[in-house]
Each structure stands twice: as C-alpha cells, then as structure tokens.
Design an enzyme around this catalytic site. Structure first.
Site, PDB file in Angstrom:
ATOM      1  N   ASP A 165      92.071  52.110  30.882  1.00 51.63           N
ATOM      2  CA  ASP A 165      92.960  52.390  31.999  1.00 51.63           C
ATOM      3  C   ASP A 165      93.367  51.030  32.570  1.00 51.63           C
ATOM      4  O   ASP A 165      92.620  50.065  32.466  1.00 51.63           O
ATOM      5  CB  ASP A 165      92.223  53.226  33.047  1.00 51.63           C
ATOM      6  CG  ASP A 165      93.055  53.426  34.288  1.00 51.63           C
ATOM      7  OD1 ASP A 165      94.186  53.916  34.154  1.00 51.63           O
ATOM      8  OD2 ASP A 165      92.571  53.080  35.380  1.00 51.63           O
TER       9      ASP A 165
ATOM     10  N   ASP B 178      88.128  53.050  35.863  1.00 53.31           N
ATOM     11  CA  ASP B 178      87.493  52.601  37.099  1.00 53.31           C
ATOM     12  C   ASP B 178      86.608  53.669  37.707  1.00 53.31           C
ATOM     13  O   ASP B 178      85.948  53.438  38.714  1.00 53.31           O
ATOM     14  CB  ASP B 178      88.526  52.129  38.118  1.00 53.31           C
ATOM     15  CG  ASP B 178      89.512  53.231  38.505  1.00 53.31           C
ATOM     16  OD1 ASP B 178      89.312  54.381  38.080  1.00 53.31           O
ATOM     17  OD2 ASP B 178      90.473  52.931  39.227  1.00 53.31           O
TER      18      ASP B 178
ATOM     19  N   ASP C 124      89.377  58.919  36.661  1.00 55.19           N
ATOM     20  CA  ASP C 124      89.442  58.972  35.201  1.00 55.19           C
ATOM     21  C   ASP C 124      88.385  59.888  34.595  1.00 55.19           C
ATOM     22  O   ASP C 124      88.107  59.797  33.398  1.00 55.19           O
ATOM     23  CB  ASP C 124      89.274  57.558  34.615  1.00 55.19           C
ATOM     24  CG  ASP C 124      90.426  56.641  34.994  1.00 55.19           C
ATOM     25  OD1 ASP C 124      91.572  57.103  34.964  1.00 55.19           O
ATOM     26  OD2 ASP C 124      90.168  55.481  35.331  1.00 55.19           O
TER      27      ASP C 124
END
Length: 784
Positions: free
Chosen positions: A404, A680, A684
C-alpha cells in the site's frame, strides 16, 4: 551455575557422582567378582538414570510406550543384562548430559526472550484525587477561592502553572495566586519533591496498585526510569521515551501533553501524568506478550511433519531392533552356517540395543521447535512480531511483495500545498498562478460564484472559501487527508481571524474511497475525487483537471452543481523506502508492486522514485483486494518497457472479481513463492487477510493491524520488511540443516550398528552428540 535452576543443579550433581563412580568401578579389579561388579555398577546406573526408568514405566502404564525414555531404558537395561556395565551406565550418563544441555539451552533462550519482552510492569502509580485541605486555600486573580487538585493542574497550560481565579498550593502548604499572580506548584511532581515519594499535593495522593486493577480513564504518575504500565494520553509533562523494547529503535522519542503513550515504553527524563485509554489486558505491552507467548501454538509444516514423523518413527525402530535381535542370529545360522549359542545371540542383541540408542529422535524433536522459538524471539527483540512458526515458514518463501502506498511507502502526514479555484479563464492548466496554501493574497476573487451566506461567511479570497467549504465538509472524518484540510483551515482562521461554527454543518454522507457529501450552511458541498464529482453530473472543465501533472493528491470541491476548484495535498516519501525496495531485491524478492487510490500521476511519481516493478492507481479498497487476487493467481499483465503496469478500467476489474472468486487457499503459492502484502494496518485489513502473509507496518497500538496481520512491524521503518524476510529464511535454513544433519548421521550410524561395526560409544555420539550440535545450531536463530 548461578543461572541454573534447582532441578538442573541436582541433575548436574547426579551426573558428576555417576561419572566418578563409573570410572572408579571400571578401573577396580572386579572381574573375578561378577555379582559384586554388577551390584556396584547399579549404583551409578540408578543415580544417573532413575528418573528415565520411572518415566518409561509410566509411559508403559499409560499406553504411551514409544518415546525416547523407553528407548533409553530398553537399551541400557539390555546392556546391563549382557554384562556391558560400563557402556550401559555411559549411555544413560551421556543421555542425561544431553538432556541437561538441552534444558539449559532452552531455558537460556526463554530467559533471553523474557528479558527482551519483559515490558509489562505489574504495578502502577495511581493518582487519587481527594477533597482539598482547608488550610491550603487562597484567592485567585478573579477573586474566587480555588483548590489545587490534579484536575485544576490539568486545566492549566502545564504542570505547576496556576489557573486564572484558582489558588495553587504546594505540598509544603505555601499558597500562591493564579493568573496575574505568582506561579503555583500544584502538580504531583512538586508534591513529591516536597514530601517524598508517595506524598501528594493538597487533595492528591499517590497509591501503588496492581496494573490489572487500573480502570480506563484513571490518572497515572510515571516517574523517570519507570516503564509506562498502560496505554494512555499524556495530560501534563514532557519527556523522552525509550521505545526499543517495542520497536527495536534505539533513539528516544520526545513526548508531551496530548500525545498518545504506549505501555512498555521507558520514561527517561521528566515526570508524566497519563490518562489511561485502555485496560491493562488490552494495552500494547499485554497484546505483544500474548502474541509472542501464543506464537508456539501455530506450528509450521516442518514442525507438524516432525511430530508425525516421531509418532511413527519410534515404533518402527523398536520393532526393527526386535527383528534385528531375533532374525539376525537365525539368518546367520541358516545362511552363514554359524554355530548357535549365547555368544551369537548376545552379539545380535547388542547390535539391536546399539540400534535403539542410535535411533533416538531427540535431536530433531528438540531442535526444530527451539529454532522457531529462537527465530520468533529474535525477531521480536528487533520490533518484528511474527505470530507463529507457520507464518515464519511462509515469510521465508515470499517472492512477491505488494505495498500500500500511503503510510507504508510515504509518511502519510498530508499537508495542503496548493489551492486552485475553477479557472473561468483565469487559471490555465499548469499555470504557476494557482495560489499557494497559507498565503494572505489570492488572484481569484469571483465573489458572486463562491459566496458563503451572510454572517457565516469568512470573506477573503476564493481560495479561502474553497478551503473553508472542504474543511467543514470533512470535519467529521479521521482520514489523513481530512485532517490536513482541517489543519490548514484552522491555521487560516488564526491568520485572518474568524471562527469555526459546528452548527453550520448538517447531514454528512461519506462515499467510501471517493469522498464526502455534506450540508454546509444549507448547501450541498461535495469534496473528494474527480470520479465522485463526475458521478454527480458536475461539469469540470478540461483545464481544471490537473491530476495528470500534479504530484500530490487532488481534492475537488463543488457547491451544489457548480465546480469551485481543487486543493492539492502532498505526502512525502519515507526516507528509507527506496533502500527498502532495493533490500528486498537483495533478499531474493523477485517482484514488487504498489497499489494506491491516488491518481495515476502521483502513483507514477512515487513508483519511479522508489523503483518498484509495477504500480496500479485509482483503486478503491475492494479493488485492492481484487488486484491481490489477480497477483495471487499470477494473472497480472507483464510490465511495459518502463517497468510499470498501468491501471485497468472498471469493467476489467469487475470481470477480474468473477474470474478470481472461489480460488482455493492452497493454490496461492505458485510460480515464484508466496505473496506478502504490506499495509499501514488501519484500513488494509481485508487485503492483509487475503494475501499469503499480511505485514502491518507502523501499526504499533493499532488493534486492527494486530488482529488482521500475520506479521506486525512495530515502527514505520520499511527496511524491516527485508529484515523480517531474512530472519525467516535464516530460521528455515537452520531447521533444514538440523533435519538433514540429524537424519543423515543417524541413518549412517544405524547401518553401521546393524552391521556390527558401530558400538555403544558411536551410538552415544549419534544420539547425544548430534542433539547437542543441533541445539547449538538452533540457538543461532536468537541472533537473527
């Protein structure tokens, strides 16, 4: 000796006594007295091995016969019956030496890990507020009488400052005035300096309590040198924190009022007052310890194989030894015409007993779990939490890493850097005339198009109005972009005067992954992506779409059906991100991919700076899951000549969802190993769960990350991704070394023992020696 347990010391004394007696009886001329010799050798035999015999007998009674205790008992009793007294005692003696070494090594490993992970204080200094002492009162600046409890101290600018209209009294009973008067000394630190530890200010006392008894919302005192017992927020005081036990980072971190503080940190300097936000069992230190302690319950395939192997292996070798003892002499008589009798039978029985000693699986059964335990503990000491040995095994097999972007490769601390009102022929695409955020002047002042109703209006420039609308619409969101808009707006209020009125904000609808639609001053305000603006049918001129060349996140703003302009919010790339990508390649990762919801231009810029192999932009959260599905199935189109695979259209993504739905989990690891997703940890969770292994980075204190991820990196350092993979690969390499070394040596010695070439002394090496070497090798995992 000082680090040994009482049980280990007793075993060491038994070994020394048994060894001395064995050597003594071996050199004495006792062969003429066989019965006396037998009785004497029973003394060191039982001194050293009585507990082994007892465990073997209990195993027989419990119908759990085939274990290492049974093998040692049968082998040594057989040797004593055959008259090989020295060898029988020696086998038991060296087996116990191996057990002592193993127990000491395992205990030392556990102590090392316990010391590294001993981050949870059992007690806390609870600040208890009481009624103020009547003698310690005075009059503040406003003439009102007040008291100095902790609540009053909290309402001031910091410890020791007197509140306006409140009299502050220190522990010595000296009263002072608040604002406009002398400075007060009402905090607990002043109380301690006057009255010693445990003494409180007037109306305050400090009580040492069990950390488990502290309730959420309690006020704690953390002195210099103490560990923070429970997660909370600093109410007053400033200090530096040692977070090395949590993150593996040696540099201290500064902390002050209003900042979150995590349990397990060490307060290095100032006195802190902390308001707890979690219970003891739910705090960061407790969750970390729970993860480490429960990691052993998630066994790797190699551990499961060893357990099954030992379950079947021990009975097989026992029956093989029995066949060797019976069939060996029979076949020798039939095929080799050897004379029968006790000498022939005793020779083959001795071979069978040697076979049993050699076959003991201790080396493998002990060293493999110890290796994984050491690897998990060693990683934990460096701020890398691996939830189980099964995840260690998968991590070692990673060949594709998917990132990400925001908060993982970039800092995630967004800031407004540019505000561009709708052009209306005055802001051409790419023009440098767009107003920089925070300036007092702006070239765009089309008041009739951007006006805000009457008394609520800020006045000022068009850029001011756009920022005001965006910040008010996003006021209820905790997204980093929303926070950056609010911060920029509040700063503009301080510069230009004015105020924020919450009553101006009505109903708010959040469109996941796109933005928000809010009612501000009775008008519909849309703030978000260009996709959201276009979905609502709001026209955006081509010259106003700067997303193709802006290097930040573009937030578009519209009021009603009129497009007002956009705000550019930029995020910084983390200093170690590019090096982290290079380290992954050096660690053997073949493919790196970046997924982001940002625009194509931003994604291309970040991917080019970092050198990732592919990027995919403008993705909604569910589309990230779909891309991970495709990457797991290895169906991603090859990167173009620039090394970048471009994002696909919505129709293709819908088709992708249908194609990848229902794929079996055991088909994930294909063509180049496992896939890891690094996020993070806050938003997610679906992708972390879907990947072969989910890695949450910078997620310390995030419940969502700790729950969803398989590996938790406890700080924001992307370099630890490659370090985690290297630790896992070293651990698996040690496991494989121990398995093949132990099996190879034992297989060779079993053949030699069956052939009559290997005696009991070689059997001792094949059992105890191999176990010691495997345990020593396993301990290397602690220094991963």
């Amino acid at each position: 000796m000082r680090t040994m347990t009482k049980k280990q010391k007793n075993l060491l004394l038994r070994i020394i006594a048994g060894a001395v007696l064995m050597v003594l009886f071996s050199i004495l001329p006792l062969k003429k007295y066989p019965l006396l010799r037998f009785v004497l050798f029973l003394v060191p035999y039982f001194t050293v091995g009585y507990d082994i015999l007892r465990k073997a007998w209990k195993g027989i009674l419990n119908r759990q016969v085939f274990d290492e205790n049974f093998l040692m008992a049968v082998a040594t009793v057989g040797a004593m019956v055959l008259g090989e007294y020295t060898e029988g005692v020696a086998v038991m003696l060296f087996y116990q030496i191996g057990e002592l070494f193993q127990n000491y090594a395992v205990g030392k490993s556990r102590r090392n890990i316990s010391e590294l992970m001993d981050i949870r204080p059992d007690t806390a200094n609870l600040i208890i507020e009481e009624d103020p002492a009547p003698a310690a009162s005075g009059t503040g600046a406003g003439g009102a009488e007040g008291s100095t409890d902790v609540a009053a101290a909290e309402s001031t600018d910091g410890p020791g400052a007197g509140a306006a209209g409140v009299s502050c009294t220190d522990a010595a009973g000296v009263s002072g005035t608040g604002a406009g008067g002398a400075e007060g000394s009402a905090d607990v630190a002043a109380a301690e300096s006057a009255g010693g530890p445990g003494a409180g200010a007037a109306g305050v006392r400090i009580e040492t309590v069990d950390s488990e008894d502290v309730e959420v919302g309690s006020l704690l005192l953390v002195r210099p040198g103490e560990r923070v017992p429970i997660d909370g927020v600093v109410v007053s005081g400033t200090s530096s924190l040692d977070t090395s036990a949590l993150t593996g980072e040696s540099l201290p971190r500064s902390i002050g009022p209003g900042q979150e503080i995590l349990s397990g940190s060490i307060n290095l300097s100032g006195v802190l007052h902390v308001r707890t936000t979690k219970e003891f069992g739910e705090s960061t230190a407790s969750r970390i310890l729970d993860l480490v302690e429960n990691a052993g319950s998630r066994k790797a395939k190699s551990e499961q194989f060893i357990s099954r192997f030992a379950h079947w292996y021990t009975p097989v070798v026992c029956y093989s030894a029995l066949e060797l003892a019976v069939l060996g002499p029979v076949l020798s008589m039939l095929l080799l015409n050897k004379p029968g009798g006790w000498p022939l039978w005793s020779d083959w029985i001795y071979r069978a007993l040697t076979f049993l000693v050699i076959s003991c699986p201790c080396a493998i059964v002990v060293s493999i779990p110890l290796t994984f335990f050491g690897g998990i503990g060693g990683a934990g000491s460096k701020g890398i939490l691996i939830k189980g040995s099964n995840f260690m095994e998968t991590l070692a097999n990673v060949r594709t890493v998917v990132f990400d972007k925001t908060g993982t490769l970039t800092k995630g601390n967004f800031a407004v850097t540019k505000i561009c009102p709708a052009s209306m022929d005055s802001c051409p695409a790419g023009a440098a005339a767009c107003a920089e955020a925070g300036t007092a002047a702006d070239a765009y002042t089309n008041e009739q198009d951007l006006s805000i109703s009457g008394e609520n209006g800020q006045g000022g420039t068009a850029s001011d109005r756009i920022l005001e609308y965006a910040a008010l619409a996003e006021s209820g969101s905790n997204h980093p972009i929303s926070r950056s808009l609010r911060e920029a707006y509040l700063q503009s209020l301080k510069i230009r005067g004015g105020f924020e009125n919450p009553s101006r904000i009505g109903e708010v609808e959040e469109i996941r992954g796109k933005g928000v639609i809010a009612e501000v001053d009775g008008r519909r305000v849309t703030v978000g992506s260009l996709r959201l603006i276009q979905d609502l049918g709001i026209a955006v001129a081509a010259e106003d779409d700067h997303s193709a060349w802006e290097t930040g996140t573009v937030v578009h703003v519209a009021v009603g059906d009129r497009y007002l302009g956009h705000i550019v919010i930029s995020d910084e790339i983390k200093p170690g991100a590019a090096e982290a990508v290079r380290s992954l390649r050096q660690a053997g990762v073949a493919r790196t991919v970046m997924l982001t919801g940002d625009a194509e231009g931003i994604a291309a810029h970040v991917a080019g700076e970092l050198g990732v192999d592919e990027y995919h932009a403008r993705l909604l959260p569910e589309e990230k899951v779909q891309w991970v599905e495709r990457l797991l199935a290895d169906e991603t189109p090859a990167p173009d000549s620039a090394g970048k695979a471009q994002g696909e259209e919505k129709a293709d993504r819908e088709k992708l969802k249908e194609e990848t739905e229902g794929k079996r989990a055991d088909q994930r690891i294909k063509h180049g190993g496992a896939l890891a997703f690094v996020g993070d940890g806050m938003n997610d969770a679906p992708v972390l769960s879907r990947a072969d292994i989910g890695i949450a980075m910078g997620a310390l204190g995030s419940d969502a990350a700790i729950e969803a991820a398989d590996v938790v990196l406890m700080d924001d350092d992307p370099l630890k991704i490659a370090k985690a993979i290297r630790i896992a690969r070293k651990c698996i390499r040690i496991v494989n070394e121990n398995i093949w070394f132990a099996i190879g040596v034992k297989a060779l010695c079993l053949i030699l023992g069956a052939a009559g070439i290997a005696n009991m002394w070689i059997a001792i090496f094949a059992d105890v020696g191999v176990m010691v070497l495997c345990v020593l090798n396993a301990i290397r995992a602690l220094a991963a």
